[in-house]
Design a protein around this motif. Structure first.
Motif, PDB file in Angstrom:
ATOM      1  N   GLU A  22      -3.011  66.495 109.813  1.00  0.00           N
ATOM      2  CA  GLU A  22      -3.569  66.818 108.496  1.00  0.00           C
ATOM      3  C   GLU A  22      -2.469  66.495 107.329  1.00  0.00           C
ATOM      4  N   THR A  23      -1.200  66.888 107.500  1.00  0.00           N
ATOM      5  CA  THR A  23      -0.248  66.825 106.564  1.00  0.00           C
ATOM      6  C   THR A  23      -0.097  65.195 106.137  1.00  0.00           C
ATOM      7  N   VAL A  24      -0.092  64.267 107.233  1.00  0.00           N
ATOM      8  CA  VAL A  24      -0.189  63.137 107.130  1.00  0.00           C
ATOM      9  C   VAL A  24      -0.954  62.479 106.239  1.00  0.00           C
ATOM     10  N   ASN A  44       9.556  55.243  98.682  1.00  0.00           N
ATOM     11  CA  ASN A  44       9.970  54.588  99.984  1.00  0.00           C
ATOM     12  C   ASN A  44      10.484  55.536 100.886  1.00  0.00           C
ATOM     13  N   VAL A  45      11.089  56.911 100.346  1.00  0.00           N
ATOM     14  CA  VAL A  45      11.951  57.951 101.319  1.00  0.00           C
ATOM     15  C   VAL A  45      10.502  58.720 101.827  1.00  0.00           C
ATOM     16  N   LEU A  46       9.295  58.952 100.932  1.00  0.00           N
ATOM     17  CA  LEU A  46       8.411  59.692 101.514  1.00  0.00           C
ATOM     18  C   LEU A  46       7.739  58.869 102.668  1.00  0.00           C
ATOM     19  N   VAL A  47       7.412  57.287 102.519  1.00  0.00           N
ATOM     20  CA  VAL A  47       6.842  56.514 103.757  1.00  0.00           C
ATOM     21  C   VAL A  47       7.801  56.999 104.900  1.00  0.00           C
ATOM     22  N   ALA A  48       9.029  56.794 104.717  1.00  0.00           N
ATOM     23  CA  ALA A  48      10.104  56.906 105.862  1.00  0.00           C
ATOM     24  C   ALA A  48       9.828  58.369 106.385  1.00  0.00           C
ATOM     25  N   ARG A  49       9.716  59.114 105.682  1.00  0.00           N
ATOM     26  CA  ARG A  49       9.546  60.753 106.235  1.00  0.00           C
ATOM     27  C   ARG A  49       8.117  60.840 106.992  1.00  0.00           C
ATOM     28  N   LEU A  50       7.265  60.119 106.270  1.00  0.00           N
ATOM     29  CA  LEU A  50       5.845  60.176 107.033  1.00  0.00           C
ATOM     30  C   LEU A  50       6.003  59.507 108.561  1.00  0.00           C
ATOM     31  N   MET A  51       6.584  58.227 108.519  1.00  0.00           N
ATOM     32  CA  MET A  51       6.984  57.513 109.667  1.00  0.00           C
ATOM     33  C   MET A  51       7.717  58.580 110.691  1.00  0.00           C
ATOM     34  N   GLU A  52       8.513  59.342 110.298  1.00  0.00           N
ATOM     35  CA  GLU A  52       9.378  60.449 111.109  1.00  0.00           C
ATOM     36  C   GLU A  52       8.323  61.371 111.739  1.00  0.00           C
ATOM     37  N   LEU A  53       7.249  61.878 110.797  1.00  0.00           N
ATOM     38  CA  LEU A  53       6.511  62.896 111.463  1.00  0.00           C
ATOM     39  C   LEU A  53       5.429  62.221 112.342  1.00  0.00           C
ATOM     40  N   VAL A  54       5.140  60.974 112.090  1.00  0.00           N
ATOM     41  CA  VAL A  54       3.874  60.417 113.102  1.00  0.00           C
ATOM     42  C   VAL A  54       4.788  60.316 114.388  1.00  0.00           C
ATOM     43  N   ASN A  55       6.126  59.840 114.283  1.00  0.00           N
ATOM     44  CA  ASN A  55       6.878  59.630 115.524  1.00  0.00           C
ATOM     45  C   ASN A  55       6.767  61.161 116.318  1.00  0.00           C
ATOM     46  N   GLY A  56       6.956  62.187 115.391  1.00  0.00           N
ATOM     47  CA  GLY A  56       7.178  63.550 116.120  1.00  0.00           C
ATOM     48  C   GLY A  56       5.984  63.965 116.626  1.00  0.00           C
TER      49      GLY A  56
END
Length: 414
Positions: A308-310, A275-287
Motif C-alpha cells: 500500500e505504501t508503494v 530519482n532517490v524516491l524511485v530508488a527507495r521504492l525499488m528497495e521496498l519492493v525488493n523487501g
C-alpha cells in the motif's frame, strides 16, 4: 562607505525597459489611438478590451509593417473622447505580456471585474515553486518579475518576487547533444509509449538522475522501469492479508524499510529528489519480494502495509500503475486521495549499528552490534572478532578506547 556616510544600500534587479510591441497578427492589440496631430491617447477603459479583427480576406504575408495595418476597417476608427479620426495601433503586445502574470489570474479565473483579487493574492501568492526549462524560463521569469514589481509599486500585491523557489529541469539529450530535427537525433515517443507505456517513460526519466541535470537518453532504461512496475503489481497480486490487517503484528524487518521510506518521502518530494524516491521504492519492493519468498510469506500484514505504501508513493510518478496496484490491493479509487501514513518513530531506530574497530589508529574490522550495547560488551565483541585477533598478534595493548556503539580503538606497541 556606508559607515562614512558616502554610500547607501541599493537593490539591483538587473531589469531593463521592456519593448512589448510586436509586428504580428496574433497577440493582444495595444489599446492606443494615434490622432492626426501626432498625439497618442489610450482607448477609454469602457471600450476595453480591444479585440482582433477577422482574418478573412486579410493578406498577412510579411511586408515590413505590422500585418494588422492591412485591416483598414479595423485600423481606422474615431477617438471616443474627442470624436476626431484616429488610427488604432497596428502592433500587438509581446505574448509574454499575457503569460507573465497567469499565476495571478488563476486566483480569480472567472472574474470579469478585475484581473485578480488582491485579497486572494495576499492569501495564496507568491508561488511556492516554479519548474521550467532553462531555455524557456529565462525571459519568462524576467518578465514575470517585471510585472510583479509594477503591481507591487501600484499596491496591488504585497510581494516583489513572483516565485519563491526556482527549479530548472535539465534537458534530455542524445549522444551528448540537444535533440533537434536538423541533427536527426529525435526520439519517437509515440512508439515508445505504445511499447512501454507512459508510466514506464515517466519512471525511467525520473530515475535517470536529479531533476536539474541533463539526462542522456541512451542511459534511460524504459525496459528496466517497466520491469519494476510489473514487480510492484505482482506484489499487490500476491498480498493475501485482508484490508485493514494490523500491520503492527507483521514482519519487523520489512516494516522498518517501509517506515524509513515514509519518514523520508515527503522531504524527497519537496526537494525534487525523485530519482532517490524511485530508488527507495525499488528497495521496498525488493523487501516485499524477500518477505514473500523467504520470510513470513504473502499473508504477513507487513507485506500489505508495504505494498500500500508503494502504491501511494508511486502515484506522483507512475499514476496509472499506482491506481491499478491500489485496486488490486482491494481499495476503492483513487489512490491520489489517500493520505500518506505517518512513520512510526519506534521503527526508525536502528536495532544494530556497524562499529569500526581501530588498531593503532587504522580500521582493521567492522562489526555489527546492538545499538544499545554497553562499552564492556562492545570491547568483548571486538576482541572476539577473528580479524581483530589476527591484527593484534604480537602486539601489546597499551590502552583501549571504547565509545559504544560507534568505535573501539586499541592503542598498541610492537
Amino acid at each position: 562607505m556606508t559607515d562614512a556616510g558616502t554610500g547607501r544600500a541599493a537593490k539591483n534587479y538587473r531589469l531593463r525597459d521592456w519593448l512589448i510591441s510586436r509586428q504580428r497578427f496574433w497577440g493582444t492589440p495595444i489599446p492606443m489611438l494615434h490622432l492626426e496631430d501626432g498625439s497618442v491617447v489610450p482607448v477609454p477603459e469602457d471600450r476595453l478590451p480591444v479585440t482582433l479583427p477577422s482574418v478573412d480576406g486579410l493578406d498577412l504575408r510579411p511586408k515590413g509593417t505590422s500585418p494588422l495595418g492591412a485591416a483598414e476597417s479595423w485600423v481606422r476608427t474615431v477617438d471616443p473622447a474627442s470624436g476626431k479620426p484616429a488610427l488604432r495601433d497596428p502592433d500587438t503586445m509581446d505574448t509574454f505580456v499575457d503569460s507573465s502574470w497567469y499565476f495571478l489570474r488563476f486566483l480569480s479565473p472567472n472574474s470579469d471585474q478585475f484581473a485578480f483579487d488582491p485579497d486572494e493574492a495576499k492569501r495564496w501568492a507568491p508561488v511556492d515553486g516554479y519548474f521550467g526549462g532553462v531555455e524557456h524560463a529565462i525571459l519568462h521569469l524576467l518578465y514575470a518579475r517585471f510585472i510583479t514589481k509594477v503591481l507591487f509599486d501600484l499596491g496591488l500585491v504585497d510581494f516583489e518576487e513572483p516565485f519563491s523557489n526556482l527549479v530548472n529541469q535539465g534537458m534530455v539529450i542524445m549522444d551528448g547533444a540537444k535533440m533537434s530535427k536538423s541533427k536527426g537525433n529525435l526520439v519517437e515517443l509515440s512508439e515508445l509509449l505504445g511499447q512501454y507505456g507512459a508510466d514506464a517513460l515517466r519512471l525511467g526519466l525520473a530515475f535517470a538522475g536529479p531533476v536539474e541535470d541533463d539526462k542522456e537518453w541512451n542511459g534511460v532504461s524504459l525496459a528496466g522501469a517497466q520491469k519494476f512496475l510489473s514487480r510492484a503489481l505482482r506484489a499487490g497480486d500476491e498480498t493475501s492479508s485482508p484490508v485493514g490487517a494490523d500491520a503492527a503484528t507483521g514482519d519487523a524487518a520489512l516494516r522498518r524499510i517501509t517506515h524509513r521510506l515514509l519518514a523520508d518521502a515527503p522531504g524527497l518530494v519537496e526537494q525534487t529528489k525523485f530519482n532517490v524516491l524511485v530508488a527507495r521504492l525499488m528497495e521496498l519492493v525488493n523487501g516485499i519480494r524477500k518477505t514473500i519468498d523467504s520470510g513470513p510469506g504473502a499473508a504477513d500484514p507487513a507485506v500489505r502495509e508495504a505494498a500500500e505504501t508503494v502504491a501511494m508513493l508511486l502515484e506522483p510518478i507512475a499514476p496509472h500503475t499506482a491506481e491499478e496496484l491500489w485496486a488490486r490491493l482491494g481499495h476503492e479509487p483513487s489512490v491520489s486521495a489517500a493520505q500518506w501514513p505517518d512513520a512510526d518513530p519506534k521503527l526508525l531506530v536502528e536495532d544494530t549499528v556497524t562499529t569500526a574497530v581501530q588498531i593503532g589508529g587504522k580500521v582493521r574490522a567492522t562489526i555489527d552490534v546492538p545499538a544499545d550495547i554497553s562499552d564492556a560488551d562492545l570491547e568483548a565483541a571486538a576482541r572476539a572478532d577473528d580479524r581483530v585477533q589476527r591484527a593484534l598478534e604480537g602486539k601489546e595493548i597499551v590502552r583501549v578506547i571504547v565509545r559504544a556503539p560507534k568505535i573501539v580503538n586499541f592503542a598498541v606497541k610492537g
